[in-house]
Scaffold this motif. Structure first.
Motif, PDB file in Angstrom:
ATOM      1  N   GLU A 450       0.797  -1.190  -0.040  1.00 48.85           N
ATOM      2  CA  GLU A 450       0.019   0.025  -0.010  1.00 48.85           C
ATOM      3  C   GLU A 450       0.760   1.309  -0.206  1.00 48.85           C
ATOM      4  O   GLU A 450       0.580   2.375  -0.834  1.00 48.85           O
ATOM      5  CB  GLU A 450      -0.923  -0.120   1.142  1.00 48.85           C
ATOM      6  CG  GLU A 450      -2.202  -1.108   1.015  1.00 48.85           C
ATOM      7  CD  GLU A 450      -3.149  -0.859   2.231  1.00 48.85           C
ATOM      8  OE1 GLU A 450      -2.732  -0.341   3.252  1.00 48.85           O
ATOM      9  OE2 GLU A 450      -4.167  -1.241   2.328  1.00 48.85           O
ATOM     10  N   GLY A 451       1.810   1.172   0.783  1.00 45.53           N
ATOM     11  CA  GLY A 451       2.822   2.409   0.920  1.00 45.53           C
ATOM     12  C   GLY A 451       3.321   2.894  -0.488  1.00 45.53           C
ATOM     13  O   GLY A 451       3.451   3.849  -0.861  1.00 45.53           O
ATOM     14  N   SER A 452       3.849   1.682  -1.350  1.00 44.80           N
ATOM     15  CA  SER A 452       4.348   1.662  -2.597  1.00 44.80           C
ATOM     16  C   SER A 452       3.373   2.371  -3.449  1.00 44.80           C
ATOM     17  O   SER A 452       3.495   3.274  -4.196  1.00 44.80           O
ATOM     18  CB  SER A 452       5.010   0.470  -3.235  1.00 44.80           C
ATOM     19  OG  SER A 452       5.368   0.768  -4.396  1.00 44.80           O
ATOM     20  N   TYR A 453       2.176   1.654  -3.438  1.00 49.69           N
ATOM     21  CA  TYR A 453       1.133   2.323  -4.396  1.00 49.69           C
ATOM     22  C   TYR A 453       0.602   3.797  -4.101  1.00 49.69           C
ATOM     23  O   TYR A 453       0.631   4.636  -4.874  1.00 49.69           O
ATOM     24  CB  TYR A 453      -0.340   1.476  -4.030  1.00 49.69           C
ATOM     25  CG  TYR A 453      -0.207  -0.156  -4.765  1.00 49.69           C
ATOM     26  CD1 TYR A 453       0.303  -0.444  -5.982  1.00 49.69           C
ATOM     27  CD2 TYR A 453      -0.626  -1.116  -3.985  1.00 49.69           C
ATOM     28  CE1 TYR A 453       0.436  -1.584  -6.250  1.00 49.69           C
ATOM     29  CE2 TYR A 453      -0.656  -2.371  -4.430  1.00 49.69           C
ATOM     30  CZ  TYR A 453       0.102  -2.501  -5.662  1.00 49.69           C
ATOM     31  OH  TYR A 453       0.119  -3.862  -6.129  1.00 49.69           O
ATOM     32  N   ALA A 454       0.577   4.082  -2.865  1.00 54.97           N
ATOM     33  CA  ALA A 454       0.425   5.407  -2.488  1.00 54.97           C
ATOM     34  C   ALA A 454       1.383   6.507  -2.867  1.00 54.97           C
ATOM     35  O   ALA A 454       1.161   7.681  -3.190  1.00 54.97           O
ATOM     36  CB  ALA A 454       0.352   5.428  -0.924  1.00 54.97           C
ATOM     37  N   CYS A 455       2.461   6.061  -3.382  1.00 53.86           N
ATOM     38  CA  CYS A 455       3.606   6.814  -3.787  1.00 53.86           C
ATOM     39  C   CYS A 455       3.554   6.815  -5.312  1.00 53.86           C
ATOM     40  O   CYS A 455       4.178   7.658  -6.089  1.00 53.86           O
ATOM     41  CB  CYS A 455       5.224   6.338  -3.358  1.00 53.86           C
ATOM     42  SG  CYS A 455       5.796   6.607  -1.689  1.00 53.86           S
ATOM     43  N   GLY A 456       2.592   6.488  -5.645  1.00 53.07           N
ATOM     44  CA  GLY A 456       2.162   6.371  -7.117  1.00 53.07           C
ATOM     45  C   GLY A 456       2.942   5.272  -7.990  1.00 53.07           C
ATOM     46  O   GLY A 456       3.130   5.661  -9.354  1.00 53.07           O
ATOM     47  N   ALA A 457       3.281   4.314  -7.230  1.00 55.66           N
ATOM     48  CA  ALA A 457       4.088   3.391  -7.946  1.00 55.66           C
ATOM     49  C   ALA A 457       2.875   2.344  -8.956  1.00 55.66           C
ATOM     50  O   ALA A 457       1.706   2.092  -8.161  1.00 55.66           O
ATOM     51  CB  ALA A 457       4.939   2.423  -7.353  1.00 55.66           C
TER      52      ALA A 457
END
Lengths: 577, 325
Positions: A450-457
């Protein structure tokens, strides 16, 4: 009840909980099961290590005079107690000896010790090189001072006492000591010379022959292209013939040189006397190693021991694999395992990634997962049969049709080879990697994704940068299990390329340096071959343990490397130390 | 933001049924609600009758309009939530949520557990897309751009919105790589740019002095509070328009919590912050505006001081005074 009783009434009156409720027996059962498993593993390892380790230790040479008047000399290999049948005593000629033997056995409650002695000295006339000697047969025992253990390049070991040393027909020494001194002087040089001759034969003569063969093969190719007997074909044949004629003098000169070198070094000979006093001549160039077993001190024995291990680890096998080394098998095992790993890990990881990260979890995915798990339970020989039919006979034969037509009907890829064996083992170990990788992927915390998706990954960026590194230690676990499984597997590779004897390694100095089509030797198959296919099973028996020891050591070494890498990854990506 | 559009969210009376204003139809968003005349009259009342209205609507499974304070009308909204419904499978989790998040200020979402405040927050950067069973209706707008419109690039959207989660979730890599993650995935290679962003973001997150000498150390070795500030730094490294904080202090001790709250105050102005918290004191200390949510409905939305000191609705008062929740 005393008034001063400190226990509160509730605890006093309450019934004691039952034995099973407290779980005491479970502790013993689980502990016992663990101890049993450990004991079995340690026992197995001990047998392999002790018996494998002592194979190369030099033994003293014992000369035995038997009551029937014969003599034998050799190394003691094992001792056991048995119950001799009555008729064995009839073979003893002398009545006094016979009675003494009977009395000896009777005194021992009808039992007798007997020893298994390696008497060596095999030759076309004498095929038997091991012998049982019962205690009651022994008249006299001695350890002759100058008895030599000689490891020959053919026919195995020879045990004898040197009486003279010949160079050609000239007697250079006529005592045991003198002969031994001359042996020590000349042996190294002679072997070098002999090896050099073999090298010339293989490299220089071989190269010229290859050149001629290439020209002939090219002619065959021309015939395929332009038709048999066409003008181009005739020209090519003529060219090949001309080349052969042109190279002939060169070949003759080289052959003459090799013959001279051989004849020269072949002149140096031992004259030896065996246990019964019969004389034998042994050429020094046929001797791999010799030592006066009964004169050697502890340090000399250590030297011999190390030299034998070195030979075992670095040389090619001789004598139907009973002597010499197992280097091609070590090399084959390691290369096979490495290619297998290189194939199975990427495939398994990609498959598991799709199953876990991309596929919509549902009935179909569950079915696939069950199928993959069941694949792990398929008998390995089935994979061998599949590999043989699919890789060798379908894909390999297809490759031959397209790329190696001129060599047909000799198959190039259409037979067992290290590539096909690696692919077969990769199929075999695929479920292990897929299952372990799936576990590892599902253990990656969702919060990180989720952290990565939230960074726009994107999904792939998240997988590549976050999920895969974090899952790497778990993937390594799958790899370790795959290596352990694959390196020890014998049944399937017997069908797809493992050979009893394959001195040409799959990787060597010959263009194109990597030969994935070559068959290979494998330690596991070597063990089977030594133990069950050897023409001289008794001589091979100790080597079975040594080779097993070696295979286990290699698997352990590969695992240790993998575990070390995994520990580093785990520190970097999970513990963060 | 148009004034008219905000008018649409300005409803004061909890009315029964799906009575609400028509959304302006803007490109990319089509309202599926039937237009209803706007009621523009403000009603500064705290009445017991409201109580029945909210509970009745909840028990009947209806949506009702948010009581939005007048003060909210004067603000420039950067993020607008318009009649937003959300279902997990067949369970409706959000009912016609409408609110505007003022630019450059801190807005807190409070409410009892399970009221949907985290769900609403995660809908802003479409994190709920990752849950297969989620279905939505309505729209949100970031700077006027539709978030749930057909042509929206979710990846670009998330790059404009930073998010910090309940539990610190640093990536298993170095502090430096954590901070520049959003640049890395954009393919930025220039070391100078990366260094600059790393320092700026770490300073912004109040972590620079503590970690400047060990940027190559694994982020997992930081303490929980440091990890959470690192996550904030990571979120602001991409220069987002809005920063979403999902109970950022719930896993931290009081000292670390204090530092995060200070940080929120410092970041205010530069970034618009939307924070979910279950801690009412925190909402009072750190936020400028507060929205109270209850069982998927946005009940009351207004300046924090007003909402806590003079709540207009009885239900809000009950909650902020600790009578339930």
């Amino acid at each position: 009840m005393a008034k001063s009783d400190p226990l509160p009434p509730l605890l006093q009156t309450r019934r004691r909980s039952s034995l099973f409720a407290r779980g005491e027996p479970m502790v013993w059962m689980t502990g016992g099961a663990l101890v049993l498993s450990i004991a079995m593993i340690i026992g197995l390892l001990l047998i392999v290590i002790v018996r494998g380790g002592q194979t190369f230790w030099p033994q003293k040479l014992k000369k035995v005079a038997r009551v029937d008047g014969t003599y034998l000399m050799g190394e003691l290999t094992k001792t056991e107690t048995y119950k001799p049948e009555d008729f064995v005593f009839d073979n003893i000629q002398d009545p006094d000896d016979r009675e003494r033997a009977r009395a000896m056995v009777a005194a021992n409650k009808g039992r007798s010790e007997r020893r298994f002695i390696r008497t060596g000295n095999r030759s076309p006339e004498n095929r038997e090189d091991f012998m049982w000697v019962s205690d009651f047969e022994v008249k006299q025992e001695s350890f002759p001072e100058w008895a030599l253990t000689i490891e020959r390049s053919e026919w195995g070991r020879f045990y004898g006492i040197p009486t003279a040393f010949y160079i050609g027909e000239e007697k250079a020494a006529d005592t045991a000591e003198g002969a031994w001194t001359l042996y020590e002087q000349h042996h190294g040089d002679l072997v070098d010379k002999w090896t050099k001759a073999a090298e010339i034969e293989k490299e220089e003569i071989g190269d010229l022959n290859d050149e001629i063969n290439d020209a002939r093969e090219a002619a065959k190719g021309v015939a395929l292209e332009h038709g048999e007997g066409s003008r181009q074909h005739q020209d090519a044949l003529a060219a090949a013939q001309a080349l052969a004629e042109k190279l002939e003098p060169q070949l003759d000169a080289l052959r003459g040189r090799v013959d001279r070198m051989r004849a020269e070094s072949g002149q140096y000979q031992f004259l030896l006397e065996d246990a019964s006093g019969k004389a034998h001549r042994v050429r020094l160039v046929d001797i791999i190693r010799a030592y006066p077993a009964n004169r050697a001190g502890w340090w000399d024995n250590v030297g011999t021991y190390i030299a034998r291990w070195w030979e075992f680890l670095t040389d090619e096998p001789r004598e139907a694999n009973n002597e010499g080394g197992v280097w091609p098998a070590i090399f084959g095992t390691i290369i096979l395992t490495m290619i297998m790993t290189l194939i199975v890990v990427p495939f398994g990881v990609l498959g598991a990634l799709y199953l876990r990260e991309y596929a919509k979890q549902g009935t179909l995915v569950s079915l696939v997962r069950i199928a993959v798990n069941n694949l792990a339970g398929v008998p390995s020989i089935v994979f061998g049969v599949f590999g043989f039919g699919f890789f060798c006979y379908t894909i390999g034969a297809g490759i031959d049709q397209v790329f190696f037509e001129e060599r047909l009907p000799l198959p190039t890829y259409g037979k067992g080879g290290i590539l096909w064996a690696s692919l077969t083992l990769a199929l075999l170990t695929l479920p292990v990697v897929v299952v372990a990788t799936e576990e590892a992927l599902s253990a990656v915390p969702n919060s990180m994704r989720e952290g990565s998706y939230a960074c726009g990954a994107s999904k792939w960026q998240t997988i590549r940068r976050i999920v895969l590194p974090r899952a790497m230690p778990g993937i390594m676990t799958g790899m370790i299990l795959a290596i352990a499984r694959g390196a020890g597997e014998v049944a399937p590779i017997m069908l797809v390329g493992a050979a009893k004897m394959a001195p040409d390694l799959p990787v060597d100095g010959e263009f194109p340096f990597v030969h994935p089509e070559r068959s290979f030797m494998h330690l596991g198959f070597h063990i089977y071959d030594l133990g069950f296919q050897s023409p001289n099973a008794k001589a091979a028996e100790p080597l079975v343990f040594t080779t097993t020891f070696l295979l286990i050591a290699i698997v352990v070494a590969l695992n240790i490397v993998a575990i070390w890498i995994r520990a580093r990854l785990r520190r970097a990506y999970i513990e963060g130390i | 933001m148009d004034e008219e559009e905000k008018m649409g969210e300005d409803t004061q009376t909890p009315v029964e049924g799906a009575e609400h204003e028509a959304n302006e139809v803007v490109a990319g968003f089509v309202s599926d609600q039937e237009p209803v005349p706007a009621s523009t009259e403000a009603a500064p009342t705290t009445s017991g009758s409201q109580l029945g209205g909210v509970y009745e609507a909840v028990s009947e499974g209806r949506a009702f309009d948010t009581f939005t304070h007048d003060a909210m009308l004067e603000k420039d909204d950067i993020l607008e939530i318009e009649q937003f419904d959300l279902w997990y499978g067949t369970n409706q989790a959000l009912y016609k949520n409408s609110m505007g998040v003022p630019e450059g200020e801190v807005t807190a979402l409070i409410g009892p557990s399970g009221c949907g405040k985290s769900t609403l927050l995660r809908s802003v950067n479409r994190m709920n897309d990752l849950v297969a069973s989620v279905r939505i209706q309505g729209d949100m707008r970031l700077n006027g751009d539709s978030i749930y419109g057909a042509g929206t690039d979710v990846i670009e959207l998330r790059k404009r919105i930073g998010m910090v989660f309940q539990k610190p979730n640093p990536f298993p890599m170095s502090i430096y790589e954590n901070i520049v993650y959003s640049l890395r995935i954009d393919g930025v290679r220039d070391k100078n740019v990366l260094d600059e962003v790393a320092e700026k973001s770490l300073r912004g997150a109040g972590l620079w002095e503590e970690v400047k000498d060990r940027l190559e150390d694994s982020a997992l070795r930081l303490s929980g509070g440091q990890q959470q500030r690192l996550c904030i730094g990571r979120a602001i490294a991409g220069e987002p328009d809005v920063l979403l904080l999902d109970e950022p202090c719930s896993a931290l001790d009081p000292i670390a919590t204090g530092r995060i709250e200070d940080l929120i105050t410092e970041l205010k102005g530069t970034y618009t912050i939307l924070i979910v918290t279950h801690n009412m004191q925190q909402a009072q200390r750190a936020s400028d505006y507060t929205a109270f949510m209850y069982l998927g409905r946005l009940v009351e939305f207004g300046p924090t001081q007003d909402l806590f000191v003079r709540p207009r609705l009885k239900e809000t008062e009950d909650y902020v005074t600790g009578r339930f929740g």
